[in-house]
Design a protein around this motif. Structure first.
Motif, PDB file in Angstrom:
ATOM      1  N   SER A 123       0.833  -1.198   0.000  1.00 28.48           N
ATOM      2  CA  SER A 123       0.000   0.000   0.000  1.00 28.48           C
ATOM      3  C   SER A 123       0.873   1.256   0.000  1.00 28.48           C
ATOM      4  O   SER A 123       2.084   1.192   0.228  1.00 28.48           O
ATOM      5  N   ASN A 124       0.224   2.395  -0.220  1.00 32.55           N
ATOM      6  CA  ASN A 124       0.977   3.652  -0.317  1.00 32.55           C
ATOM      7  C   ASN A 124       1.225   4.309   1.037  1.00 32.55           C
ATOM      8  O   ASN A 124       1.750   5.424   1.098  1.00 32.55           O
ATOM      9  N   GLU A 133       9.133  10.658  -0.640  1.00 37.98           N
ATOM     10  CA  GLU A 133       8.373  10.658  -1.882  1.00 37.98           C
ATOM     11  C   GLU A 133       8.743   9.477  -2.771  1.00 37.98           C
ATOM     12  O   GLU A 133       8.154   9.297  -3.829  1.00 37.98           O
ATOM     13  N   LYS A 134       9.697   8.672  -2.318  1.00 35.83           N
ATOM     14  CA  LYS A 134      10.185   7.590  -3.159  1.00 35.83           C
ATOM     15  C   LYS A 134      10.581   6.402  -2.291  1.00 35.83           C
ATOM     16  O   LYS A 134      11.226   6.568  -1.253  1.00 35.83           O
ATOM     17  N   LEU A 135      10.214   5.203  -2.736  1.00 40.10           N
ATOM     18  CA  LEU A 135      10.486   3.972  -2.000  1.00 40.10           C
ATOM     19  C   LEU A 135      11.328   3.016  -2.841  1.00 40.10           C
ATOM     20  O   LEU A 135      11.324   3.081  -4.067  1.00 40.10           O
ATOM     21  N   ARG A 153       5.343   8.386  -5.423  1.00 39.04           N
ATOM     22  CA  ARG A 153       3.899   8.643  -5.283  1.00 39.04           C
ATOM     23  C   ARG A 153       3.247   8.756  -6.662  1.00 39.04           C
ATOM     24  O   ARG A 153       2.109   8.327  -6.861  1.00 39.04           O
ATOM     25  N   ASN A 154       3.985   9.338  -7.611  1.00 37.47           N
ATOM     26  CA  ASN A 154       3.414   9.579  -8.938  1.00 37.47           C
ATOM     27  C   ASN A 154       3.197   8.295  -9.742  1.00 37.47           C
ATOM     28  O   ASN A 154       2.274   8.220 -10.555  1.00 37.47           O
ATOM     29  N   ASN A 155       4.061   7.290  -9.519  1.00 36.13           N
ATOM     30  CA  ASN A 155       3.905   6.063 -10.326  1.00 36.13           C
ATOM     31  C   ASN A 155       3.465   4.867  -9.486  1.00 36.13           C
ATOM     32  O   ASN A 155       3.634   3.720  -9.909  1.00 36.13           O
ATOM     33  N   PHE A 156       2.904   5.150  -8.307  1.00 38.70           N
ATOM     34  CA  PHE A 156       2.488   4.069  -7.421  1.00 38.70           C
ATOM     35  C   PHE A 156       1.496   3.126  -8.105  1.00 38.70           C
ATOM     36  O   PHE A 156       1.643   1.908  -8.052  1.00 38.70           O
TER      37      PHE A 156
END
Length: 289
Positions: A123-124, A133-135, A153-156
């Motif tokens: 999940s996010n 903002e990045k994982l 977040r943008n390409n989740f």
């Protein structure tokens, strides 16, 4: 004393970009010191392992794709009375990245991580948990950045289905993306707990993977003695001595932070250097004499 240096059936992708045949150079050096040393492949069914007194687990670079078989083999040769280096219990522990949780529990600096069990959901909420903002999502059993994915977040939405699919196969871990990796990943090499040398692996422009077969480059800077001391602290937490250890991490606010503790099959960056090969030899003699 009969010694074998244990490797794997060669695959080009693991050797590409490495100028030195480290295993051959190491074997030749140890032979020049008067030792009886030969190479072997860990899953070669034609080998009688009882012929050896010592098995040095040097480069079984495919173990993560055959983990149960590999661990069973380690147990087998251990029961035959073969001295295994690094020790079998250390290798078993180090084969799954849950070991990082154990290290963190001892109060040592580690890149934060959360773990996802096989068949669980991604999940996010991790973005808020890590305040990032990045994982980075990676398997708990892997090597060489295999199936490692960066998620923003943008390409989740784009990556979530892919990660859910991967979670059907095995456990995964989630970490915040560490921007400092762009400055390189430090590798500190220790033999029998004693510092030998270090390397700095830097990813190519626009990538985060430092491995040479992903386009990373390698340099050999002189490290700050403080960072050597900080890297050595992770080895002092181990219950047994290790012939070799590579402590990989990044510098955050001028302090070393662990990414991986490599105790199974790390490339050692010996580069045919007799001083470094001598460091390895002396550590080996201390452990087996």
């Amino acid at each position: 004393m009969k010694i074998t240096i244990v490797g794997y059936k060669m695959e080009k992708k693991f050797s590409q970009g490495v100028a030195n045949d480290e295993d051959t150079e190491l074997i030749n050096f140890l032979i020049s010191k008067g030792l009886d040393v030969i190479p072997s492949i860990w899953n070669d069914e034609n080998i009688d392992w009882s012929n050896f007194d010592v098995a040095i687990i040097k480069s079984p670079w495919d173990y993560h794709n055959h983990l149960n078989e590999f661990l069973d083999w380690l147990e087998k040769i251990d029961k035959l009375g073969v001295r295994v280096l690094n020790p079998v219990e250390i290798i078993k522990w180090n084969s799954d990245k849950h070991y990082l949780k154990d290290i963190a529990a001892k109060g040592l600096p580690v890149i934060p991580a959360e773990y996802l069990d096989k068949d669980s959901s991604f999940s996010n909420h991790f973005f808020d948990l890590f305040k990032t903002e990045k994982l980075v999502v990676k398997p708990c059993v892997s090597a060489g950045a295999q199936n490692t994915i960066t998620v923003s977040r943008n390409n989740f939405d784009k990556h979530s289905a892919e990660i859910e699919q991967l979670l059907r196969e095995q456990d995964y871990m989630v970490q915040p993306f560490v921007e400092e990796i762009q400055n390189g990943e430090w590798s500190f090499l220790f033999f029998n707990g004693k510092y030998s040398h270090c390397s700095l692996k830097t990813p190519k422009q626009g990538d985060f993977r430092v491995q040479h077969y992903h386009g990373g480059t390698i340099s050999y800077p002189i490290p700050d003695p403080l960072h050597i001391e900080q890297a050595g602290a992770y080895l002092k937490s181990l219950p047994q001595s290790t012939l070799y250890a590579r402590v990989d991490g990044v510098l955050i606010d001028h302090s070393f932070r662990l990414m991986e503790l490599e105790l199974i099959e790390p490339y050692l960056f010996l580069n045919g250097n007799n001083t470094l090969l001598e460091n390895y030899y002396q550590a080996l003699m201390t452990l087996v004499s």
